[in-house]
Design an enzyme around this catalytic site. Sequence first.
Site, short mmCIF file in Angstrom:
data_model
loop_
_atom_site.label_atom_id
_atom_site.label_comp_id
_atom_site.label_asym_id
_atom_site.label_seq_id
_atom_site.Cartn_x
_atom_site.Cartn_y
_atom_site.Cartn_z
N GLN A 1 -20.88 -33.29 -7.91
CA GLN A 1 -20.68 -33.22 -6.45
C GLN A 1 -21.69 -33.32 -6.15
O GLN A 1 -23.08 -33.83 -6.20
CB GLN A 1 -20.17 -31.34 -7.05
CG GLN A 1 -21.40 -30.96 -7.00
CD GLN A 1 -21.53 -29.25 -7.75
OE1 GLN A 1 -19.86 -28.72 -7.12
NE2 GLN A 1 -21.74 -28.75 -8.44
N ASP B 1 -15.22 -17.91 -11.24
CA ASP B 1 -16.47 -18.16 -9.16
C ASP B 1 -15.98 -19.30 -9.36
O ASP B 1 -17.15 -19.97 -9.59
CB ASP B 1 -17.34 -16.81 -9.52
CG ASP B 1 -18.25 -17.08 -7.95
OD1 ASP B 1 -17.33 -17.91 -7.12
OD2 ASP B 1 -19.13 -17.11 -8.00
#
Lengths: 498, 537
Positions: A235, A361
């Site tokens: 990312q 999460d």
Amino acid sequence: MKPRLVYVTVFVIAACGLGYELVAGSLASYLLGDSITQFSTAIGLYLFALGIGSFLSRFIERRLAERFIDIELAVAFAGGTSAAVLFIAFGNGAWFRPILYFEIVCVGTLVGLEIPLLMRMLKDEIEFKDLVSQVLTLDYVGALVVSLIFPLLFVPKLGLIRSALILGVANAAVALWSTWVFRSRLAAPAWPRARAAAVLIVLIAGMFTSEQLTRLGESQIYADEIVFAKNTPYQRIVITQNTAGFQLFLNGALQFSSADEYRYHEALVHPAMAAAKNPRRILVLGGGDGLAVREILKYNDIERVTLVDIDPAMTDLAREFEPLRKLNNSSLLDPRVELVHDDAMQWVAEANRIFDVIVADFPDPSSFSIGKLYTTRLYEKARAILAPDGAMVVQATSPLFARRSYWCIIKTIEAAGFNVRPYHAFVPSFGEWGYALAAPREFPVPNSTIPGLRHLDGPSMSALFQLPPDLGPIDAEPNRLNNQILVHYYEQEWHRWN
Amino acid sequence: MELSRRQALAAAGAYGLSLTFGAAACSTGRKRTPGSIAGPATARGHLLKEGAPLAPGAAEAAEIVIIGGGVAGLSAAWKLSNCNFNDFMLLDLEDAAGGTAISGTNETCSYPWGAHYVPVPTRDQRALCELLLEMRVVRGFDSSGRAVAAEEHICRAPEERLFYRGEWSEGLYLKPGASADDIKQFDRFESEMRALAGKRGRDGKRAFAIPMFHSSSDPEFRDLDRISMADWLAARNYNSPRLLWYVEYACRDDFGSYLRDVSAWAALHYYCSRLPDESSAPAAFLTWPEGNGRIVHYLSKNIKNRSRFGALALSVEPRPDAVRVVYHDFTSQTQREIIAKHVICATPQFITKRLVAGATDRNSFHYAPWLVANITLHSQPESRGFATAWDNVLYESDSLGYVVAKHQLDRRGPGDVWTWYRPFCDADAAAARTKLINYNFDELTDILSADLVRAHPDLADRLANVDFYKWGHGMVRPERGFLFGGARERAAAPIGNIHFAAADLGGLPLFEEAQWAGVRAAEEILAARGVSFTSSL
Ligand SMILES: Cc1cc2nc3c(=O)[nH]c(=O)nc-3n(C[C@H](O)[C@H](O)[C@H](O)COP(=O)(O)OP(=O)(O)OC[C@H]3O[C@@H](n4cnc5c(N)ncnc54)[C@H](O)[C@@H]3O)c2cc1C
């Protein structure tokens, strides 16, 4: 004037000329995709602009040497900054194509002027047949050299922005040195020399600040100043800063803002800790920022927190980037915390330990590779490693902006054999946010928690489980690996708001 | 794939035969992609064609010999073992089991060389359900009778994407730019398929069942075998180019055939057989990085001690109450003889006809040549539009596109392996076969890049390696008139104690057919020997 010196000039400008063409072509195909079309359009346009330049050269009649130096400087500046300008323009969106084609035509036209002017200056000194032969030979050799250096050295080592700047530096250097080579033809060499030096300095400075230039491109996308940016294999991590604090973005999506993340993380962690019986072994999936772990470590009985995040760069940042380390209270340096860098799905499927609380999460399900982390498969595997009186919590996107996605996540967890209690919290940076508290048994709404939290106490925690009607249940299919329906829901829903 | 031995064989020119494979990393000066060409051990196969001197050794005795370790042979062995009948021996000329369902592995990933998926079965496909339950791939059945498979074995979303005019879109039917009439025809086609799926003949059997043995013999349906799918579509006024492309894609993919050659019955079978009824959704696919290699490994792992590889059967002759098998053993380079009570020829019919003395005419079995490439990438090539799917198809290409090996993996890491398929659908299969066999490595890479470069302009920069596999007789072709012309039934009938099993006996190149035929042959023998067993059929 020695012809040999002139030939060096020809060589350099020819090499640079082709270099800009390659920069424009690569940038166009890199930023716009569809390489073949973009590359050939860029090159075609560039060649055409060279023709315009050659044509225009006839209108320059006097003071050839001075004009030549001016043109060199213009090429150096326009060409050298072309990649940077285009990157910034791309960040800005709408006007990218016109700017791209304008750049190509400008640089091409200027480059097209160079050789005809130079040949005209030399025509009295060198016999025409030699002149043509030698200038053109060097022109092509220069082109060959740069076409080899460009893919082998420039792009891989320097990147496009700096490659263009280097070419600009070379052009400016030619201008500077031409003030000596052609000094007999210049009325006042000092003035062009000063200009050449100035352009040279600007471009060299650009080379050293090109990192910042890339960021400038991005700051059009991010509202605030970028203080950290890094591409990892997984990312792009960006941190921005404003007066209220700092913000973390993954692939352009806001993960938290330091000003109000406590609301998000308290609501994420404490209800699950309250629902589980005597939680000591905790698993956090995703959450490499260490903020969920900070909340978990507020409990005295914690034996071990296992954090599984695919990206080592993220957990390094949480441990070493000072503002973030302070924010997470050095949670990832705590000896009870075990860091694992792996794909969460695979890790959970292979884990053979039991946990009392699992915190999932993950970023929002905006792509298939993240969507898989919200499937029945993941939840089934998670159930297999959850203690019978344990609890799992899942961050579940916004029940307001993406209501069907939210209820899809709830349905999916239920389909994996959990009892689920949906709840929500208000986080100003995100708006209305949704979670799912799940356990493999019936369980009551949690109504007490540890003292000292900023957002939650017993009554306010149980209030989170009251969903107003506009967040209430709607129909949705469970998300499975073979339908990834959630990614479709999510895309449709966020599309409406953007 | 272990090629070294075959390559050594090739290099030695062991039998003075023209070889179609070998190390390709030799020759010419152009920038080359590292890689290789392989194929079924053709040099070994040729021994069979040309006949070889028989050096008799001591004859061995065996209860059952299975010739061929493809899915059919392995399934026969599976059924025998499950009935506690372990006295059998399996021969295969290759170095590993699998036949057209073999797979390979490199540092990046495992990948298929041929068959790569099986649709989730329905309860009435008993043998397949039994196997998948045993493998724990299937966990139970839903109310419509469809098997419920464990999520990790089902093809993940996105399943398919299609490349057209510079961009990928989701699904296999080309939606972008479709006219109202295109969409109408597509919807009409889909609903017609659903209606046909629910049809039964006057004998009460499904019109299109899988395995095809269970299909109705009602002429209303069987007669569809006499016309081509192209004619069937034309007769119903289907003329949308997108629809025709879509249906032809399926025929090239499943049968290596064009619409104009393929039996309408076969093409309709493709669409209808896997829908249990009118209301259910099309079957999902079971797939793994190594494709059907996953099932092959499962079936072959427990019979290693009863398998002989590098064993090329040369002849199979009926004897009174026994069968004599002669095979060439490549390990010892000797020829051996076995006297068996029963033999199963689990080889395709183009081989069986040369093996078995007195085998009935098998010349109406035709096979499509196939070229398969496994492309190892060190990083992901650029691609525009919809995200990478499992099956990535290019509109109006001669190839079928590529399947992504890591699609089913959680831990993807950098790099991947793409398996690219190119059937040769030409009506003249023999000519196409010769053409395929003669391509050298550079020509093959050119064909491959010309196909993929439009979708992935930077492919060349991402390549680590390309390996090709040439299937001269890739799969049986259900050409017009073949399925119900009687040839299959005649070829499947035992000759004395010799039994026959292979996918091509069903006329459809499918895992289900291969498995069914293998189990059927095993049960024929169990019955003949009076062993009591529960049928899996
Ligand atoms: C490229 C390709 C892709 C395919 N994809 C699919 C798919 O996705 N799904 C699907 O269901 N089907 C697919 N198929 C069809 C596939 O062929 C069948 O599903 C099935 O695997 C056929 O099995 P089989 O045992 O009948 O024959 P084969 O696989 O041909 O097995 C025959 C075996 O006999 C051995 N043999 C041959 N001659 C001798 C000899 N003389 N002595 C000893 N051994 C010998 C061979 O080595 C081989 O192992 C594909 C086929 C090809 C070619």
